[in-house]
Structure formats: structure tokens, C-alpha cells
Design an enzyme around this catalytic site. Sequence first.
Site, PDB file in Angstrom:
ATOM      1  CB  CYS A 123      -9.071  14.788 -15.466  1.00 59.08           C
ATOM      2  SG  CYS A 123      -8.623  16.174 -14.437  1.00 59.08           S
TER       3      CYS A 123
ATOM      4  CG  ASP B  25     -16.674  15.379 -22.472  1.00 60.97           C
ATOM      5  OD1 ASP B  25     -16.617  16.543 -22.931  1.00 60.97           O
ATOM      6  OD2 ASP B  25     -15.981  14.982 -21.517  1.00 60.97           O
TER       7      ASP B  25
ATOM      8  CG  HIS C 211     -12.194  14.940 -18.180  1.00 61.13           C
ATOM      9  ND1 HIS C 211     -12.808  15.309 -17.011  1.00 61.13           N
ATOM     10  CD2 HIS C 211     -11.130  15.772 -18.333  1.00 61.13           C
ATOM     11  CE1 HIS C 211     -12.149  16.327 -16.474  1.00 61.13           C
ATOM     12  NE2 HIS C 211     -11.127  16.627 -17.259  1.00 61.13           N
TER      13      HIS C 211
ATOM     14  CD  GLN D  58      -9.738  18.984 -24.588  1.00 60.56           C
ATOM     15  OE1 GLN D  58      -9.220  19.682 -25.467  1.00 60.56           O
ATOM     16  NE2 GLN D  58      -9.606  19.265 -23.312  1.00 60.56           N
TER      17      GLN D  58
ATOM     18  CE  LYS E  22     -11.632  21.825 -21.047  1.00 56.49           C
ATOM     19  NZ  LYS E  22     -10.443  21.254 -20.460  1.00 56.49           N
TER      20      LYS E  22
HETATM   21  N1  PMP Z   1     -14.280  16.505 -20.523  1.00 61.63           N
HETATM   22  C1  PMP Z   1     -13.158  16.687 -21.235  1.00 61.63           C
HETATM   23  C2  PMP Z   1     -12.889  15.822 -22.424  1.00 61.63           C
HETATM   24  C3  PMP Z   1     -12.271  17.698 -20.855  1.00 61.63           C
HETATM   25  O1  PMP Z   1     -11.158  17.886 -21.562  1.00 61.63           O
HETATM   26  C4  PMP Z   1     -12.571  18.498 -19.732  1.00 61.63           C
HETATM   27  C5  PMP Z   1     -11.621  19.589 -19.264  1.00 61.63           C
HETATM   28  N2  PMP Z   1     -10.295  19.151 -19.101  1.00 61.63           N
HETATM   29  C6  PMP Z   1     -13.747  18.265 -19.040  1.00 61.63           C
HETATM   30  C7  PMP Z   1     -14.572  17.256 -19.459  1.00 61.63           C
HETATM   31  C8  PMP Z   1     -14.142  19.083 -17.854  1.00 61.63           C
HETATM   32  O2  PMP Z   1     -14.396  20.376 -18.260  1.00 61.63           O
HETATM   33  P1  PMP Z   1     -14.589  21.537 -17.183  1.00 61.63           P
HETATM   34  O3  PMP Z   1     -13.416  21.436 -16.250  1.00 61.63           O
HETATM   35  O4  PMP Z   1     -14.547  22.783 -17.999  1.00 61.63           O
HETATM   36  O5  PMP Z   1     -15.882  21.327 -16.504  1.00 61.63           O
END
Ligand code: PMP
Length: 410
Positions: free
Chosen positions: A368, A200, A123, A203, A226
Amino acid sequence: AVLFDHQAIRDQFPALKQTIGDYPLCYLDTAATSQKPQAVIDAMTEYYQLNNANVHRAAHQLSARATQQYEAVRQQVAEFINAQRQDEIIFTHGTTESINMVAYGLTSQLKPNDVILVDTAAHHANIVPWQELAKRTGAVITPIPLTADAQLDMAAFDRLLTLKPKMVAICHVSNALGTVNCVEELVAKAKAVGALTLVDGAQAIAHLSVDVQKIDCDFYVFSGHKMYGPTGVGILYGRYQQLDQLTPMLTGGEMIKTVSFAYTEYGALPNRLEAGTPAIAEVIGLGAAIRFLQQLPREPLWVHEQQLIQYLQQQLQQLGDIELYGIANDKNATNIAAVAFNIKGEHHQDVGILLDQQAIAVRCGHHCAMPLMASLNLGGCCRASIGIYTNKQDVDQFIHALNAVKELLL
Ligand code: PMP
């Protein structure tokens, strides 16, 4: 066979009871953010109604109650991910902030030409902070490539480790594709060459059992929103010695031991990395989300999610004219909670808008993860993602709607 009352679990999510136009809401965007159970909403309301006070600051009863509740969640999170100590749990505002805190915090530890390996499927939150760290230090970022079936390329990873990277940043589960990294193996290999590791888990945390000691990473990060908790709160887990060496990205109140105009001494973990008033209500909401998850039959729910994802993939394949992404050649590999697809030749955005007209909530775009999309040669795609509340009717409603979209467009 379902061994539990799934409807009773779903009924605890008030947002899912609504209709949009003539259709029941079909929420397949849990990977973006999950819906919240009543227990989480109630815990936050109760805090504001009865216990609202700042934490760690005052002698009065309300502050003592708020502090006690806030700190109890730290213990809950530590147990939830099996951290060794509760001061290894830092409350942040989300995964993005957690990764930024690590990348900023390592600034004094990196030198020009130090290598940072980053998962191509990462991401943007797990890419851009490393780019900024590289700008500050002269370090270089090298992407870990993917195989033709969009899985992390182990052979390439092994070769890249000969560069003796200082940091290896990977995702546990890809948000765009639902592909899973074997994080234990990746971390063990990275550690063997002396690299720090960040996983990270944004997910993964709601869909897999996460044990940070078993994974053995230096940092593990995720977001409350999440995992059925509120927005505005996230977790930075770090091995104590590594956390303790991070330069604080934020400085100010709460994180100090003594302050004078001549010299300021920082406090100990976890306060050292929690400057300012934290997201108290959200932390308490996260605690309620963890309690909620812990009283559910988690193993059967994971099986339920797996079966739904397989059913979703099969239904999409049967529909025809659908391209699926991130499906491993290895038949034993499963995607977690998300399926990425396009209708052949059609723009993902058109598909998303037409699905929305039938109350189907999916995400369409680059998710993203622009480097991942580029590696797949895609401008973007649609993603249907599920949570513990998703049921077969959701998938059927979605497939029915997608079929209508297909007939309209093709
Ligand atoms: N890493 C991953 C794998 C994500 O799915 C997300 C959220 N889409 C993020 C980072 C960023 O998380 P946040 O927007 O809650 O800071």
C-alpha cells in the site's frame, strides 16, 4: 542479556502455538496486523457474554456498564499517548478512517492552490484522502522526496516549506521499510510556517513510546489491530481546537445536541465526531491491549525488537543474493520492526508463496505504498515484520526457509 521471561509473553498469544503442515507457524507479518493476546480475546468475550448493550443511550445497568467501560478506554488511550484531555481522543474504525475524517473535515478550511505536503513513503491511507481533499478544494499535493537511502529528504523538506503548506502529512514509521521519521523536528518546522500536521502512527504505536504533546502534532492516528488489539477500532487524536473545527464526515445519532427538521445542532467533542453506534467490543478489546502492554517490561521489549531486527538484517546480508531496502547510510539510524528485501532477480510474489509452503508468513507486494515503490524503482518487495512475541527461532526458521527458496530459484 534478556532480563525477562520472553517465552512467558509469547505464550499469551494463542495463534502462535499452531503448526502449519510440518512446521511451526513463523509469523513475520505483524506490520499488517499483530496477533492478539488471550487478555484481549477474553475482554471482548466478556463484554459480549455479560455487558453487551449500547453506550450512552439507556438508563439500564448493562448500558451503564458498557458506557463506563467504553469511556474508560478513552482515558486509557489519552494517558497512553499523553494527550492533554480525553475529549481529544476519537474512536474510529482504524487509521484509514481517522485520516479520512481529518481530510474531509478540513474541506472548508482549504482554498485553491493551498499546498498539502505528503511523505513519499506514506501508506495509501495517508495519500488518497488528501487527493480527494485536493479535488474538493483545488488544493495541490506535493510529495516530500526521499534521499537515495530512502530516508525523508530534510533539505528538500526545508525548501518545500517555503511554499507555506497548509497541511504536512507524514508517517512516523514507514510500513513498507521500517524507516523512522524524526517527527518532532518535522512538526516543529511545519508549525513554524503555519502548517497543520498529521502523523500516521500506525506502525509506530506498538514499537515506540508515543507522546503527542512532545511531538506537538495537530493530529496523530493509529489502529488498534497493529498494537495487539482487535481490528475495527482506531484512534484519531487531535489537538482540541483543531478537532473542534473539523466538519464531521459522519452525521446522525449520538453526535448531535438537538435535531429538528428546521435545524440541527451538533454536540461537543468527542461525540461530535463519533456518529452512530461505535465498535464497543473492539474499544474494550483495545483497552485490554493497552493494559496488557502496560504491564509488560516495555523498554526491554523494545531493545529485544531492535536486536532481532539487527540480527535479521545481518542474517539476510550473510545469506547473499539479497537486496535490502530502506537501510539508512547513517549508522545510528535503526529500522523499526520491519525489513524489506528481495532475492536478486526474483519476483517477490514467488518468494512469498514458496516461503508460505514452509509456514513463513511475510507480506509481499507494494505494501500500500506504490509511490514509495516507484521512488525505489521497485515493482514490489517482501517484508518481514516482528512484534513483541517474535523470537530468535522465528528469524532462524525464516532464514533457513529463505535459503531453501533461494536454492530452488537461483
Ligand atoms: N498507515 C500505515 C503506516 C499503515 O501501516 C497502515 C496499515 N497497513 C495504515 C495506515 C492503514 O491502517 P488500517 O488498514 O488499519 O486503517
